[in-house]
Design a protein around this motif. Structure first.
Motif, PDB file in Angstrom:
ATOM      1  N   UNK A  97       1.961   6.671  -4.018  1.00 16.85           N
ATOM      2  CA  UNK A  97       2.326   7.724  -4.978  1.00 16.85           C
ATOM      3  C   UNK A  97       1.686   7.519  -6.358  1.00 16.85           C
ATOM      4  N   UNK A  98       1.495   6.268  -6.756  1.00 18.31           N
ATOM      5  CA  UNK A  98       0.837   5.999  -8.036  1.00 18.31           C
ATOM      6  C   UNK A  98      -0.636   6.382  -7.980  1.00 18.31           C
ATOM      7  N   UNK A 129      -4.865  10.100  -9.506  1.00 18.75           N
ATOM      8  CA  UNK A 129      -5.923  10.985  -9.008  1.00 18.75           C
ATOM      9  C   UNK A 129      -5.739  12.389  -9.570  1.00 18.75           C
ATOM     10  N   UNK A 130      -4.492  12.858  -9.597  1.00 18.23           N
ATOM     11  CA  UNK A 130      -4.215  14.189 -10.152  1.00 18.23           C
ATOM     12  C   UNK A 130      -4.524  14.229 -11.641  1.00 18.23           C
ATOM     13  N   UNK A 131      -4.144  13.185 -12.350  1.00 17.47           N
ATOM     14  CA  UNK A 131      -4.418  13.140 -13.794  1.00 17.47           C
ATOM     15  C   UNK A 131      -5.920  13.115 -14.075  1.00 17.47           C
ATOM     16  N   UNK A 132      -6.649  12.330 -13.321  1.00 22.11           N
ATOM     17  CA  UNK A 132      -8.097  12.261 -13.523  1.00 22.11           C
ATOM     18  C   UNK A 132      -8.776  13.561 -13.140  1.00 22.11           C
ATOM     19  N   UNK A 148       0.839  -1.214   0.000  1.00 23.14           N
ATOM     20  CA  UNK A 148       0.000   0.000   0.000  1.00 23.14           C
ATOM     21  C   UNK A 148       0.867   1.254   0.000  1.00 23.14           C
ATOM     22  N   UNK A 149       1.905   1.273   0.820  1.00 21.30           N
ATOM     23  CA  UNK A 149       2.801   2.429   0.875  1.00 21.30           C
ATOM     24  C   UNK A 149       3.497   2.647  -0.469  1.00 21.30           C
TER      25      UNK A 149
END
Length: 104
Positions: free
Chosen positions: A84-85, A90-93, A79-80
């Protein structure tokens, strides 16, 4: 890198399926687990050993049975590593959403 063993264990579809069974149905005797797979007993035992060695499953004895249990704490490393992925996508979407909102 401690998560290397976890990633290696998760690389096998059989081991991922074993973890799903343990997650969904709780601790299971080896006989019940192995009955779900068309594998020779030694092959299945090797999969269980990999899961134990990676810290993803534990084994206890109940009488003559060996019972396996999911150890989800080992998945924290995964999970850690994935976080970052997740943030990247999320930023791209969110950016795509903004573009789509501007379209007529």
């Amino acid at each position: 890198m401690p998560e290397t063993a976890v990633f290696a264990a998760l690389a096998s579809p059989v081991r991922r399926q074993v973890l799903q069974v343990l997650r969904d149905e709780g601790p299971q005797p080896v006989a019940a687990l192995s009955a779900r797979f068309e594998l020779a007993r030694p092959s299945f035992s090797e999969h269980l050993k990999v899961l134990r060695d990676a810290g993803l499953a534990s084994e206890t004895r109940q009488g003559r049975q060996r019972v396996y249990r999911l150890e989800p704490a080992a998945l924290q490393d995964v999970r850690a590593w994935l976080e970052p992925f997740e943030q990247f996508w999320a930023a791209r979407l969110a950016g795509l959403g903004a573009v789509l909102d501007e379209l007529p």
